[in-house]
Design an enzyme around this catalytic site. Sequence first.
Site, PDB file in Angstrom:
ATOM      1  N   CYS A 260       0.882  -1.183   0.000  1.00  8.66           N
ATOM      2  CA  CYS A 260       0.000   0.000   0.000  1.00  8.66           C
ATOM      3  C   CYS A 260       0.911   1.221   0.000  1.00  8.66           C
ATOM      4  CB  CYS A 260      -0.913  -0.012   1.216  1.00  8.66           C
ATOM      5  SG  CYS A 260      -1.813  -1.565   1.473  1.00  8.66           S
ATOM      6  N   ALA A 262       1.614   4.205  -1.898  1.00  9.81           N
ATOM      7  CA  ALA A 262       1.472   5.646  -2.131  1.00  9.81           C
ATOM      8  C   ALA A 262       1.088   6.383  -0.846  1.00  9.81           C
ATOM      9  CB  ALA A 262       0.423   5.878  -3.211  1.00  9.81           C
ATOM     10  N   PRO A 263       1.567   7.619  -0.678  1.00  9.14           N
ATOM     11  CA  PRO A 263       2.351   8.409  -1.636  1.00  9.14           C
ATOM     12  C   PRO A 263       3.849   8.129  -1.637  1.00  9.14           C
ATOM     13  CG  PRO A 263       1.877   9.739   0.275  1.00  9.14           C
ATOM     14  CD  PRO A 263       1.170   8.434   0.497  1.00  9.14           C
ATOM     15  N   GLY A 264       4.336   7.242  -0.740  1.00 14.22           N
ATOM     16  CA  GLY A 264       5.697   6.771  -0.914  1.00 14.22           C
ATOM     17  C   GLY A 264       6.717   7.100   0.149  1.00 14.22           C
ATOM     18  N   ARG A 289      -1.625   8.945  -6.925  1.00 12.67           N
ATOM     19  CA  ARG A 289      -0.635   8.996  -5.846  1.00 12.67           C
ATOM     20  C   ARG A 289       0.631   8.228  -6.225  1.00 12.67           C
ATOM     21  NH1 ARG A 289      -2.467   8.616   0.124  1.00 12.67           N
ATOM     22  NH2 ARG A 289      -2.796   6.400  -0.290  1.00 12.67           N
ATOM     23  N   CYS A 380      -1.907   3.922  11.303  1.00 10.83           N
ATOM     24  CA  CYS A 380      -1.852   5.160  12.094  1.00 10.83           C
ATOM     25  C   CYS A 380      -3.156   5.328  12.870  1.00 10.83           C
ATOM     26  CB  CYS A 380      -1.568   6.373  11.210  1.00 10.83           C
ATOM     27  SG  CYS A 380      -2.775   6.665   9.905  1.00 10.83           S
TER      28      CYS A 380
END
Length: 444
Positions: A260, A262-264, A289, A380
């Site tokens: 998963c 993105a954004p990196g 993204r 998160c």
Amino acid sequence: MKPVRRELKPIEVIVAEVLEEVERKRLSLRLTMERYFSDNPDLYPVKGVIRAFSLAVLRNFRLLDTIIKCVFDLQADRLSPFMRNLLRAVVYEIVFRDIKSNRIKALTKYFKGQLNITYKDFRILRGLEIREVLKGYGGLERLAVRYSQPLWVVKYLVKILGEDETIKLLKRFNEPATLWIRVNTLKISTEGLLKRLRGRGLSVVRDDVFFDTLKIEKVRSALSRLPEYKERLFYIQDKASILVGHIVSPEANQLILDACAAPGSKTTHLAQLSALRARIIATDISLSRLLFLKKYSKEAGFDNIDIFVADARAYRSPVKFDKILVDPDCSSLGILGHSPEVRLWIKESYIKTYADIQYSILRNVLEMVKRNGLIVYSTCTFTVEENECNVKRLLEEFGNEVELVEHEPFIGRRGLLGFRQMQRLYPHVHDTIGFTISVLKKIK
């Protein structure tokens, strides 16, 4: 002939326009501001002020709405998004910043014909005692209003932390979030970047855990405007997120999947930590993204990343991976301070929705990791449903194939429900965003 300079809008009006866009499109404040100031470049000098003001309104939105109801007998949720946020901004200024009377008078014109709030009405707010506003609320509802959180969030936090610690966390959520950056050590040493940033007047200190991490204590303008940022010498990334990369700990010649990606931020960190000697496969369901990740990787010099659009719930690889990182979308309770706009739309039902998606991803990637390989799972958020319960469910279904293991670095607290191998980070304890991390080992 000199160009005609347009009159600068009041700061409160700009804040209202930005927050109107945040509400209407459910966009992050960061992305909304990027778009707003791209369309209004002449306002760029006040971008920092607008960001700080917008964050303050978002972190107090429910308390402000309660004040509006008490003083003006208006339901904020029945107003237009622009008018609601303009009124919140003005009320915030009067109650918390004690702005001058002439400024209040100048702002009343924006309410004429719509709310008909006069200067005399606003004067009532002078010297308003918050405890008087909260008098009609008790228990957890009082905490929810005072700290501008959904009531269900407060109840959930009390359930896992207790009331005293929940209050500490809620207070921290309403304070400015700590700003961390990750040094691109492939381009510059940590000490080298530290000296350059200090030379520009920034107050910066080295982290005492990670060699590639700096804490920004004081900044004069947006970090993204610094030459060092444009040279891709650092990435703006929270310490909890940086921790994940160090736990994955990529090594030379390893094949690693960021499912998963993105954004990196974590993808590029993995590339960096391996000194470009591991091969990183980055997949994500969002093409837009991933395009940002592709562009950034090229600019920063990360040439060991292969990028594909794929749904991590169904992606199949012809080869197996040494390590897999799963950092999926979640209910985001850990960023309610860092990104307070999430409070405007987060719902309790999101927990189950995200937990089911996350479990589908974990179940799928288990088939793609080598024997003795690792799956690092991070979110998160604080919810046990998206963390401990997902791990428990995986162990119950595939207990003969996978086990939960200890990991390093370990800088957080132990997991809940007896899962001591997991670690949890809390903003009021660890000075990071909220994070929960697990490491699973494929044993068969």
